[in-house]
Design a protein around this motif. Structure first.
Motif, PDB file in Angstrom:
ATOM      1  N   ALA A   1      -2.002  -1.348  -2.732  1.00 28.59           N
ATOM      2  CA  ALA A   1      -3.318  -1.313  -2.076  1.00 28.59           C
ATOM      3  C   ALA A   1      -3.664   0.082  -1.560  1.00 28.59           C
ATOM      4  O   ALA A   1      -4.202   0.254  -0.463  1.00 28.59           O
ATOM      5  N   GLY A   2      -3.353   1.115  -2.362  1.00 26.94           N
ATOM      6  CA  GLY A   2      -3.725   2.480  -2.000  1.00 26.94           C
ATOM      7  C   GLY A   2      -2.741   3.186  -1.100  1.00 26.94           C
ATOM      8  O   GLY A   2      -2.988   4.327  -0.688  1.00 26.94           O
TER       9      GLY A   2
ATOM     10  N   GLU B   1      -9.441   6.134  -5.518  1.00 32.59           N
ATOM     11  CA  GLU B   1      -9.892   4.870  -6.126  1.00 32.59           C
ATOM     12  C   GLU B   1      -8.853   4.342  -7.116  1.00 32.59           C
ATOM     13  O   GLU B   1      -8.555   3.138  -7.134  1.00 32.59           O
ATOM     14  N   ALA B   2      -8.287   5.235  -7.925  1.00 31.01           N
ATOM     15  CA  ALA B   2      -7.277   4.800  -8.893  1.00 31.01           C
ATOM     16  C   ALA B   2      -6.025   4.295  -8.186  1.00 31.01           C
ATOM     17  O   ALA B   2      -5.394   3.323  -8.635  1.00 31.01           O
ATOM     18  N   MET B   3      -5.666   4.915  -7.063  1.00 30.01           N
ATOM     19  CA  MET B   3      -4.480   4.490  -6.333  1.00 30.01           C
ATOM     20  C   MET B   3      -4.691   3.131  -5.661  1.00 30.01           C
ATOM     21  O   MET B   3      -3.735   2.369  -5.462  1.00 30.01           O
ATOM     22  N   ARG B   4      -5.939   2.823  -5.332  1.00 27.50           N
ATOM     23  CA  ARG B   4      -6.213   1.514  -4.740  1.00 27.50           C
ATOM     24  C   ARG B   4      -6.346   0.424  -5.799  1.00 27.50           C
ATOM     25  O   ARG B   4      -6.318  -0.766  -5.482  1.00 27.50           O
ATOM     26  N   ALA B   5      -6.464   0.818  -7.062  1.00 31.49           N
ATOM     27  CA  ALA B   5      -6.745  -0.157  -8.122  1.00 31.49           C
ATOM     28  C   ALA B   5      -5.488  -0.795  -8.701  1.00 31.49           C
ATOM     29  O   ALA B   5      -5.571  -1.849  -9.332  1.00 31.49           O
ATOM     30  N   ILE B   6      -4.307  -0.159  -8.495  1.00 31.93           N
ATOM     31  CA  ILE B   6      -3.092  -0.695  -9.108  1.00 31.93           C
ATOM     32  C   ILE B   6      -1.951  -0.711  -8.095  1.00 31.93           C
ATOM     33  O   ILE B   6      -2.013  -0.028  -7.063  1.00 31.93           O
ATOM     34  N   ASP B   7      -0.934  -1.501  -8.393  1.00 28.80           N
ATOM     35  CA  ASP B   7       0.309  -1.499  -7.626  1.00 28.80           C
ATOM     36  C   ASP B   7       1.422  -0.980  -8.529  1.00 28.80           C
ATOM     37  O   ASP B   7       1.451  -1.260  -9.725  1.00 28.80           O
TER      38      ASP B   7
END
Length: 397
Positions: free
Chosen positions: A61-62, A27-33
Motif C-alpha cells: 500500500a505504498g 502512484e506505481a508504489m501504491r498500485a502493487i505489493d
C-alpha cells in the motif's frame, strides 16, 4: 520472488545529478505489493566495494520497508568493516518520506588513513551508529533535505607519530557528525590526545554543495586544548581531497609549546603567541600571506611561500618585526641522523623551527641574556651540532 546478482557496477547506473531528477513513482508504489529477498555478491562504486550485500524488501500500500540489510566494506579486496541496518519509504501522503538507521562495526582505521602507522591493528577498530530521515518528491530533493546523525562513543586508537623512536600516542574520543534538513555538515569530537584534553569542532557546506559538485566548499575548523586554540576558516575545492584551498588561520596560545602534541618534535618555549595568516594551496605549493600577530611580546608581519614541485621544497618569504624579545626557553635540536617519517610540510616546519630555535639559543648564550645562574661559569664558545639532514632537505631564502 528472489533476486540474486554476482556483480553490480553502481557507476554505470544513473544518479541524481540535478533538480530535474525524475519524481519518485508514488502512484506505481501504491498500485502493487512486493515481497522480495535480494542477495548481491559484490557492489562496486569507484574504489569502494561492498561484499555479501543481502536484504529483504517489502512493499505494501505504498509503504516500502527494507530490512536486514548487511554487508562487508572492502578496499582492494581487504575487508575493513561491516554494516547493517534498514529504512522505510512511505509514499501514502502527498510528499514521500524516508527514515532509517545504520550501524558500522569493526571499521579498520588503517584503510581510512593509510599514511598513519597504527599500533595493534586488530585493536584499532571503530563502531558507529547512525540515523537518517528526509522527505521530497524526487530522489535529489530527498538527498538535498536529508537529516543525518552519526555517533561513536569512547573511540580509541593508538598510532606511531613517526621518527626512529616510533613514539606512540593514544587518542580516546567521542564523535558526532550531523546535518539537519540538508544544512551544513557539522563534526564534533571531544576526548584525550595522549595526556592532552581536546575539543574539535568543524562545519562545512550544505548537502547540495556535494550533490551539485560545487567548486568551492566553505569550511570552518576549530581545535581547543588547555591554554591554546587553532582555527581555520575559508573554502576548499571539491572533490576532496582538495587540490586547492584558501584558509584564514589563527593560532593562539599562552605558549607555543602548548601545541607540542601536534608535531613529532616539540615547539620552542616562546611565551604568548597569537598569529593570523591566509594560507592558500595552489598546484605549485603553499602560500602564507598577510601574516600578522605577536610572538612572545614581539610584533610579526610578512609572507612565506613553499614551492613543492622542485627537486627540494623551496621556502621563500619575508618576515619583519618592529621589536623582538629574545626567548628564555631552551630546546635541543633533534640529532640530524634521526630522520623522521613525515609529510613534506612537516619536514619544512621542523627544519625551519629547529634552525631558528638553535640560532636563538646561541645568540642568548653568547650575549648572556638567557636564564642566569647564581654560580658564575667560565666563558665558552657556544657549540651545537649542525642540523645537516634538515639543511639538506629544503632550499631557504
Amino acid at each position: 520472488g528472489i533476486f540474486t546478482s554476482k556483480l553490480i557496477h553502481v557507476d554505470e547506473l544513473s544518479r541524481p545529478g540535478d533538480e530535474s531528477d525524475s519524481p519518485i513513482p508514488s502512484e506505481a508504489m501504491r498500485a502493487i505489493d512486493v515481497d522480495m529477498n535480494m542477495a548481491i555478491d559484490k557492489v562496486q562504486s569507484g574504489g569502494l566495494e561492498l561484499a555479501g550485500l543481502a536484504f529483504t524488501a517489502g512493499l505494501q500500500a505504498g509503504r516500502l520497508t527494507v530490512e536486514s540489510v548487511q554487508g562487508t566494506l572492502l578496499v582492494q579486496k581487504a575487508a575493513y568493516g561491516n554494516f547493517h541496518g534498514g529504512f522505510t519509504m512511505d509514499t501514502k501522503g502527498p510528499i514521500p518520506t524516508l527514515s532509517g538507521k545504520a550501524s558500522f562495526d569493526h571499521v579498520r582505521y588503517e584503510h581510512l588513513f593509510p599514511g598513519v602507522q597504527f599500533v595493534n591493528l586488530t585493536e584499532n577498530i571503530m563502531n558507529l551508529d547512525g540515523r537518517f530521515s528526509s522527505s521530497g518528491t524526487t530522489i535529489f530533493s530527498m538527498l538535498n533535505r536529508s537529516t543525518i546523525l552519526l555517533k561513536g562513543e569512547k573511540l580509541s586508537v593508538k598510532f606511531n607519530r613517526g621518527g626512529d623512536d616510533l613514539q606512540s600516542v593514544q587518542v580516546i574520543s567521542n564523535l558526532k557528525v550531523e546535518t539537519v534538513d540538508g544544512g551544513p555538515f557539522r563534526l564534533y569530537a571531544e576526548g584525550v590526545f595522549g595526556d592532552k584534553p581536546f575539543r574539535f569542532r568543524s562545519s562545512t557546506g550544505p548537502m547540495r554543495g556535494l550533490l551539485k559538485n560545487t567548486e568551492l566548499w566553505p569550511v570552518n575548523v576549530r581545535l581547543d586544548v588547555p591554554q591554546a586554540l587553532v582555527e581555520l576558516d575559508g573554502h576548499v575545492q571539491l572533490p576532496l581531497p582538495a587540490e586547492e584551498f584558501t584558509l584564514q588561520v589563527l593560532v593562539k596560545s599562552d605558549n607555543l609549546r602548548d601545541l607540542n602534541f601536534l608535531t613529532t618534535s616539540g615547539f620552542p618555549d616562546t611565551g604568548p603567541v597569537e598569529i593570523n595568516g591566509l594560507v592558500t594551496k595552489s598546484p605549485v605549493g603553499y602560500h602564507v600571506t598577510k601574516i600578522e600577530g605577536s610572538l612572545a611580546g614581539s610584533d610579526v608581519k610578512g609572507h612565506v611561500t613553499v614551492l613543492t614541485k622542485e627537486i627540494r621544497p623551496r621556502v621563500t618569504g619575508k618576515l619583519t618585526a618592529e621589536s623582538y624579545v629574545l626567548g628564555t626557553g631552551k630546546q635541543l635540536l633533534d640529532e640530524p641522523s634521526a630522520q623522521k617519517k613525515k609529510s613534506t610540510l612537516g619536514t619544512i616546519v621542523d627544519s625551519v623551527k629547529g634552525i631558528g630555535s638553535m640560532a636563538m639559543d646561541t645568540v642568548t648564550d653568547t650575549l648572556g641574556i638567557g636564564n642566569k645562574s647564581n654560580v658564575p661559569k667560565p666563558k665558552e664558545i657556544p657549540d651545537f651540532t649542525f642540523p645537516v639532514a634538515n639543511l639538506r632537505a629544503i632550499d631557504l631564502k
